[in-house]
Design an enzyme around this catalytic site. Structure first.
Site, PDB file in Angstrom:
ATOM      1  N   ASN A   7       0.885  -1.164   0.000  1.00 34.24           N
ATOM      2  CA  ASN A   7       0.000   0.000   0.000  1.00 34.24           C
ATOM      3  C   ASN A   7       0.925   1.216   0.000  1.00 34.24           C
ATOM      4  O   ASN A   7       1.587   1.501   0.993  1.00 34.24           O
ATOM      5  CB  ASN A   7      -0.889  -0.006   1.241  1.00 34.24           C
ATOM      6  CG  ASN A   7      -1.764   1.221   1.353  1.00 34.24           C
ATOM      7  OD1 ASN A   7      -1.597   2.202   0.634  1.00 34.24           O
ATOM      8  ND2 ASN A   7      -2.714   1.174   2.266  1.00 34.24           N
ATOM      9  N   ARG A   9       0.412   4.236   0.279  1.00 36.72           N
ATOM     10  CA  ARG A   9       0.087   5.296   1.239  1.00 36.72           C
ATOM     11  C   ARG A   9       0.595   4.991   2.642  1.00 36.72           C
ATOM     12  O   ARG A   9       0.510   5.820   3.538  1.00 36.72           O
ATOM     13  CB  ARG A   9      -1.424   5.532   1.272  1.00 36.72           C
ATOM     14  CG  ARG A   9      -1.924   6.217  -0.001  1.00 36.72           C
ATOM     15  CD  ARG A   9      -3.408   6.314  -0.015  1.00 36.72           C
ATOM     16  NE  ARG A   9      -3.886   5.077  -0.632  1.00 36.72           N
ATOM     17  CZ  ARG A   9      -5.132   4.748  -0.782  1.00 36.72           C
ATOM     18  NH1 ARG A   9      -6.081   5.518  -0.340  1.00 36.72           N
ATOM     19  NH2 ARG A   9      -5.470   3.628  -1.369  1.00 36.72           N
ATOM     20  N   CYS A  10       1.131   3.801   2.835  1.00 39.23           N
ATOM     21  CA  CYS A  10       1.606   3.373   4.153  1.00 39.23           C
ATOM     22  C   CYS A  10       3.126   3.539   4.237  1.00 39.23           C
ATOM     23  O   CYS A  10       3.860   2.985   3.420  1.00 39.23           O
ATOM     24  CB  CYS A  10       1.219   1.913   4.376  1.00 39.23           C
ATOM     25  SG  CYS A  10       1.941   1.172   5.850  1.00 39.23           S
ATOM     26  N   SER A  11       3.592   4.279   5.222  1.00 42.57           N
ATOM     27  CA  SER A  11       5.033   4.518   5.342  1.00 42.57           C
ATOM     28  C   SER A  11       5.802   3.222   5.587  1.00 42.57           C
ATOM     29  O   SER A  11       6.890   3.027   5.044  1.00 42.57           O
ATOM     30  CB  SER A  11       5.322   5.526   6.450  1.00 42.57           C
ATOM     31  OG  SER A  11       4.930   5.007   7.709  1.00 42.57           O
ATOM     32  N   ARG A  14       6.112   1.421   2.308  1.00 40.84           N
ATOM     33  CA  ARG A  14       7.111   2.075   1.455  1.00 40.84           C
ATOM     34  C   ARG A  14       8.525   1.751   1.937  1.00 40.84           C
ATOM     35  O   ARG A  14       9.434   1.514   1.143  1.00 40.84           O
ATOM     36  CB  ARG A  14       6.894   3.593   1.417  1.00 40.84           C
ATOM     37  CG  ARG A  14       5.658   4.012   0.648  1.00 40.84           C
ATOM     38  CD  ARG A  14       5.606   5.512   0.408  1.00 40.84           C
ATOM     39  NE  ARG A  14       5.811   6.329   1.586  1.00 40.84           N
ATOM     40  CZ  ARG A  14       4.855   6.756   2.399  1.00 40.84           C
ATOM     41  NH1 ARG A  14       3.589   6.463   2.166  1.00 40.84           N
ATOM     42  NH2 ARG A  14       5.145   7.521   3.435  1.00 40.84           N
TER      43      ARG A  14
END
Length: 114
Positions: A7, A9-11, A14
């Site tokens: 995902n 949008r998830c740190s 990433r």
């Protein structure tokens, strides 16, 4: 082949993706919010993780309580169906490799898998 359920949008997701890239590994990225895993895939991941369906759910998401998923009487099949319908509720990132899988929170846990 190594696979990451990601995902963007998830740190933490990433960071896990960056760690895999930094290690120079070949891997497949599965954007599970756009293409949610089916029942067979979730069951396979749960088996590799050694998790129950409830353990793979993100309990702090609003949808979790609003959908009544906090009900302890729900079956594995019902919880898996909820994850398919609302993939945002799946804990992330999941990294799968051969007969193993890990929820890479924190991303450094990937080093144990590799």
């Amino acid at each position: 082949m190594l696979k990451i359920y990601h995902n963007n949008r998830c740190s933490k997701s990433r960071e896990a993706l960056a760690l895999l890239t930094e290690k120079g590994l070949e891997f497949e990225v599965v954007y599970y919010l756009e293409t949610p895993p089916d029942q067979a895939t979730l069951q396979r991941l749960l088996q590799k993780l050694g998790y129950s369906a409830r353990q793979l759910l993100r309990h702090k998401e609003t949808e979790y309580s609003q959908s009544g998923l906090d009900n302890p009487a729900l079956t594995e099949e019902q919880l898996i169906a909820a994850m398919i319908a609302m993939p945002k509720l799946i804990e992330r990132p999941i990294v799968e490799w051969a007969d193993k899988a890990i929820v890479a929170r924190p991303p450094e846990l990937l080093l144990e898998l590799l």
